[in-house]
Every structure is written in structure tokens, then in C-alpha cells.
Design a protein around this motif. Sequence first.
Motif, PDB file in Angstrom:
ATOM      1  N   ALA A 136       0.833  -1.210   0.000  1.00 14.24           N
ATOM      2  CA  ALA A 136       0.000   0.000   0.000  1.00 14.24           C
ATOM      3  C   ALA A 136       0.861   1.251   0.000  1.00 14.24           C
ATOM      4  O   ALA A 136       0.595   2.208  -0.739  1.00 14.24           O
ATOM      5  CB  ALA A 136      -0.932  -0.009   1.196  1.00 14.24           C
ATOM      6  N   TRP A 137       1.934   1.276   0.820  1.00 11.97           N
ATOM      7  CA  TRP A 137       2.802   2.450   0.857  1.00 11.97           C
ATOM      8  C   TRP A 137       3.518   2.638  -0.476  1.00 11.97           C
ATOM      9  O   TRP A 137       3.700   3.776  -0.936  1.00 11.97           O
ATOM     10  CB  TRP A 137       3.815   2.326   1.987  1.00 11.97           C
ATOM     11  CG  TRP A 137       3.236   2.612   3.331  1.00 11.97           C
ATOM     12  CD1 TRP A 137       3.034   1.734   4.353  1.00 11.97           C
ATOM     13  CD2 TRP A 137       2.769   3.886   3.805  1.00 11.97           C
ATOM     14  NE1 TRP A 137       2.456   2.361   5.424  1.00 11.97           N
ATOM     15  CE2 TRP A 137       2.280   3.695   5.123  1.00 11.97           C
ATOM     16  CE3 TRP A 137       2.704   5.157   3.250  1.00 11.97           C
ATOM     17  CZ2 TRP A 137       1.741   4.713   5.875  1.00 11.97           C
ATOM     18  CZ3 TRP A 137       2.166   6.190   3.999  1.00 11.97           C
ATOM     19  CH2 TRP A 137       1.695   5.971   5.301  1.00 11.97           C
ATOM     20  N   ALA A 138       3.928   1.542  -1.077  1.00 13.25           N
ATOM     21  CA  ALA A 138       4.543   1.640  -2.410  1.00 13.25           C
ATOM     22  C   ALA A 138       3.534   2.177  -3.424  1.00 13.25           C
ATOM     23  O   ALA A 138       3.875   3.006  -4.281  1.00 13.25           O
ATOM     24  CB  ALA A 138       5.059   0.274  -2.855  1.00 13.25           C
ATOM     25  N   GLY A 139       2.287   1.716  -3.309  1.00 13.98           N
ATOM     26  CA  GLY A 139       1.243   2.206  -4.206  1.00 13.98           C
ATOM     27  C   GLY A 139       0.950   3.680  -3.994  1.00 13.98           C
ATOM     28  O   GLY A 139       0.713   4.419  -4.953  1.00 13.98           O
ATOM     29  N   ILE A 140       0.969   4.123  -2.745  1.00 11.95           N
ATOM     30  CA  ILE A 140       0.721   5.541  -2.446  1.00 11.95           C
ATOM     31  C   ILE A 140       1.793   6.416  -3.098  1.00 11.95           C
ATOM     32  O   ILE A 140       1.484   7.437  -3.726  1.00 11.95           O
ATOM     33  CB  ILE A 140       0.696   5.767  -0.920  1.00 11.95           C
ATOM     34  CG1 ILE A 140      -0.560   5.125  -0.312  1.00 11.95           C
ATOM     35  CG2 ILE A 140       0.740   7.257  -0.595  1.00 11.95           C
ATOM     36  CD1 ILE A 140      -0.549   5.095   1.202  1.00 11.95           C
ATOM     37  N   ALA A 141       3.050   6.018  -2.957  1.00  9.42           N
ATOM     38  CA  ALA A 141       4.143   6.794  -3.556  1.00  9.42           C
ATOM     39  C   ALA A 141       4.018   6.827  -5.074  1.00  9.42           C
ATOM     40  O   ALA A 141       4.193   7.880  -5.706  1.00  9.42           O
ATOM     41  CB  ALA A 141       5.490   6.196  -3.145  1.00  9.42           C
ATOM     42  N   THR A 142       3.690   5.685  -5.659  1.00 12.66           N
ATOM     43  CA  THR A 142       3.552   5.611  -7.113  1.00 12.66           C
ATOM     44  C   THR A 142       2.383   6.464  -7.597  1.00 12.66           C
ATOM     45  O   THR A 142       2.506   7.215  -8.572  1.00 12.66           O
ATOM     46  CB  THR A 142       3.342   4.156  -7.551  1.00 12.66           C
ATOM     47  OG1 THR A 142       4.449   3.366  -7.110  1.00 12.66           O
ATOM     48  CG2 THR A 142       3.225   4.054  -9.057  1.00 12.66           C
ATOM     49  N   GLN A 143       1.254   6.348  -6.914  1.00 17.01           N
ATOM     50  CA  GLN A 143       0.073   7.106  -7.330  1.00 17.01           C
ATOM     51  C   GLN A 143       0.270   8.605  -7.154  1.00 17.01           C
ATOM     52  O   GLN A 143      -0.191   9.396  -7.982  1.00 17.01           O
ATOM     53  CB  GLN A 143      -1.150   6.632  -6.545  1.00 17.01           C
ATOM     54  CG  GLN A 143      -1.630   5.249  -6.945  1.00 17.01           C
ATOM     55  CD  GLN A 143      -2.741   4.739  -6.039  1.00 17.01           C
ATOM     56  OE1 GLN A 143      -2.708   3.624  -5.550  1.00 17.01           O
ATOM     57  NE2 GLN A 143      -3.742   5.570  -5.812  1.00 17.01           N
ATOM     58  N   PHE A 144       0.939   9.007  -6.078  1.00 16.34           N
ATOM     59  CA  PHE A 144       1.179  10.431  -5.888  1.00 16.34           C
ATOM     60  C   PHE A 144       2.089  10.973  -6.984  1.00 16.34           C
ATOM     61  O   PHE A 144       1.839  12.057  -7.542  1.00 16.34           O
ATOM     62  CB  PHE A 144       1.794  10.698  -4.519  1.00 16.34           C
ATOM     63  CG  PHE A 144       2.060  12.157  -4.278  1.00 16.34           C
ATOM     64  CD1 PHE A 144       1.032  13.019  -3.947  1.00 16.34           C
ATOM     65  CD2 PHE A 144       3.347  12.667  -4.406  1.00 16.34           C
ATOM     66  CE1 PHE A 144       1.273  14.379  -3.749  1.00 16.34           C
ATOM     67  CE2 PHE A 144       3.598  14.013  -4.199  1.00 16.34           C
ATOM     68  CZ  PHE A 144       2.556  14.868  -3.870  1.00 16.34           C
ATOM     69  N   ALA A 145       3.149  10.232  -7.308  1.00 16.89           N
ATOM     70  CA  ALA A 145       4.063  10.676  -8.361  1.00 16.89           C
ATOM     71  C   ALA A 145       3.337  10.737  -9.704  1.00 16.89           C
ATOM     72  O   ALA A 145       3.479  11.703 -10.470  1.00 16.89           O
ATOM     73  CB  ALA A 145       5.265   9.736  -8.444  1.00 16.89           C
ATOM     74  N   TRP A 146       2.549   9.717 -10.002  1.00 16.28           N
ATOM     75  CA  TRP A 146       1.814   9.685 -11.267  1.00 16.28           C
ATOM     76  C   TRP A 146       0.782  10.806 -11.316  1.00 16.28           C
ATOM     77  O   TRP A 146       0.613  11.466 -12.351  1.00 16.28           O
ATOM     78  CB  TRP A 146       1.149   8.329 -11.436  1.00 16.28           C
ATOM     79  CG  TRP A 146       0.388   8.194 -12.725  1.00 16.28           C
ATOM     80  CD1 TRP A 146      -0.946   8.335 -12.928  1.00 16.28           C
ATOM     81  CD2 TRP A 146       0.950   7.898 -14.006  1.00 16.28           C
ATOM     82  NE1 TRP A 146      -1.264   8.146 -14.245  1.00 16.28           N
ATOM     83  CE2 TRP A 146      -0.119   7.880 -14.929  1.00 16.28           C
ATOM     84  CE3 TRP A 146       2.254   7.647 -14.466  1.00 16.28           C
ATOM     85  CZ2 TRP A 146       0.083   7.611 -16.288  1.00 16.28           C
ATOM     86  CZ3 TRP A 146       2.442   7.386 -15.820  1.00 16.28           C
ATOM     87  CH2 TRP A 146       1.369   7.377 -16.708  1.00 16.28           C
ATOM     88  N   GLY A 147       0.094  11.026 -10.206  1.00 19.42           N
ATOM     89  CA  GLY A 147      -0.898  12.090 -10.156  1.00 19.42           C
ATOM     90  C   GLY A 147      -0.274  13.448 -10.385  1.00 19.42           C
ATOM     91  O   GLY A 147      -0.807  14.280 -11.130  1.00 19.42           O
ATOM     92  N   MET A 148       0.875  13.723  -9.758  1.00 15.07           N
ATOM     93  CA  MET A 148       1.540  15.016  -9.916  1.00 15.07           C
ATOM     94  C   MET A 148       2.016  15.202 -11.346  1.00 15.07           C
ATOM     95  O   MET A 148       1.893  16.299 -11.918  1.00 15.07           O
ATOM     96  CB  MET A 148       2.730  15.088  -8.955  1.00 15.07           C
ATOM     97  CG  MET A 148       3.248  16.492  -8.702  1.00 15.07           C
ATOM     98  SD  MET A 148       2.089  17.513  -7.766  1.00 15.07           S
ATOM     99  CE  MET A 148       1.731  18.817  -8.916  1.00 15.07           C
ATOM    100  N   LEU A 149       2.562  14.149 -11.950  1.00 13.86           N
ATOM    101  CA  LEU A 149       3.007  14.243 -13.345  1.00 13.86           C
ATOM    102  C   LEU A 149       1.833  14.518 -14.275  1.00 13.86           C
ATOM    103  O   LEU A 149       1.949  15.309 -15.225  1.00 13.86           O
ATOM    104  CB  LEU A 149       3.713  12.944 -13.753  1.00 13.86           C
ATOM    105  CG  LEU A 149       5.107  12.699 -13.156  1.00 13.86           C
ATOM    106  CD1 LEU A 149       5.599  11.300 -13.513  1.00 13.86           C
ATOM    107  CD2 LEU A 149       6.095  13.748 -13.654  1.00 13.86           C
TER     108      LEU A 149
END
Length: 267
Positions: free
Chosen positions: A22-35
Amino acid sequence: MKKYASFFRIRFIAGLQYRAAAWAGIATQFAWGMLTVLMYWAFYQTAPQRFPMRFSQLSSYLWMQQALLAMFMPWFFDSEILLSISSGSVAYELCRPCDLYAMWFVKNMAARLSRTALRCLPILLVAAVIGPPFGLSPPPDFLCGALFLLSAALGFLVLVAYSMLIYLSVFHTLSPTGVRALSTSVVEFLSGAVVPLSFFPEALQPFVYALPFASMQNAPFEIYIGRIDPFQALGVLALQAAWLAALTALGRKLMKRSLRRVVIQGG
């Protein structure tokens, strides 16, 4: 109802165990969302008046999409259910004194909601801290927020009901790979997961908004940002409820037909 509540609880608790993922997913989703937000920002700098919504509205749409990704992701399918059908172990589930369709339905709900519970709040908090125009803005008023919650619940159920049709198709195919790939592509494109439906050509919008895919995630997110006003939202909610009833009825009918003709281990 107790047995289905038990199925839901067991699957939900099992999903909460994968906290590192879940924490890995949060980091990935936040980075993808910002991009994604910054990509749209570059387009908006050319001619912002040509776009169907304000950039702050689009940012909120994109952040809500990331926060509720686990809830609305069209590519998620329960591998345990698919394996039980393809391997024939579904015969053991048919021996249980319960409705197989309802059991699979609540298991799908629990699996998605457990992932959402782990990822949703951190993404919302960080997106809210960023602030406008790049971050998450609150809904225009309390009524829009309440209608969003109701629409999100209906959209979630519509997606699960549609996913049930994909599971049932495996009864008639040798492999679920092709059906999964095709359905995922269609749902992602027509549900607003790739591009919000309001960005589609105006001639196509009446058609795509009438499909069940628009009722999954595009409808609640556009209610949240205020692009669909409360009066229009009532019609959207009615359409979502209609698609939920239609897909559930179709799923139950296909389940009954599939189980009548199913062949397990040559028997």
C-alpha cells in the motif's frame, strides 16, 4: 445476510495485511498524479479557455481519481475467483448453502475497499496540502459533497456488477486473458480514467455519458468538482441506479445459465 457479511469481513481483513504494498502504491500514485497534473498544466498554458473545465477543477478530478484508484481500477480482478473457474474448484463453492453470485460480489467489494482504505486518506491529505490550482479543492458546497458520496457508492457497485460479467465469461473461454485485456481497455477509456469524458468531442458526449462506463467514476468526480450541478446530479444518480439494476440482473441470468451448462472435470 450474516454469511455474506462474514465473506466480506474475511476478505477485507486479508486485504489490509498488505501494508508495504500500500505504501509503495501511495508513492507511485502520488508521483503519477503530480506528473499528470503538470502535463495538463502545460496544455492549459496554451489556451485555457478552450478546455471544458477550470484547471483547479481538473486537478481535483485527477487527485480524486488517484485517491480512489483502488476502488475504481478496471484492471483489478480477483485471481482466486478466476482460478476457481478455470481449474474447476468452483464445484466446491457450489456445495455451499449460499448464493454464488452474491458471495463473489461481496468478495470483490471487500478486496477493492480494503485497498482503498489503505491508500485513500494519505493521498487526499497530501493533495489537499498542495492547494489550488495544483492540489485538491473541496466540493463547491455540502450538497455536492453528499451527492458525490452517493454517486461514488453507486459507481463502485456498477463497476463490481460489470466485473461480475467478466468472471462469468470465463465459464465459456479457455483463458480469461483476452476478455480481461479487452474489457480493461474499454472501461478505462470510456469511464474517464484516461481522459475526463467532458474532454471528448461534443458530438460523442451524449453517447458516452449514457453508457454504463460513465457511471463508474466520471459521474461522481464531475459531481465533486461541481461540473454537474445538484439538479443534474439527480438524473445521473437515477442512471447509475438503472445501470446497476440492469447489470446485476444480467449477471444473475448469465450465472444461472452458466451453472446449468458448466462442465467440471468431465462431469
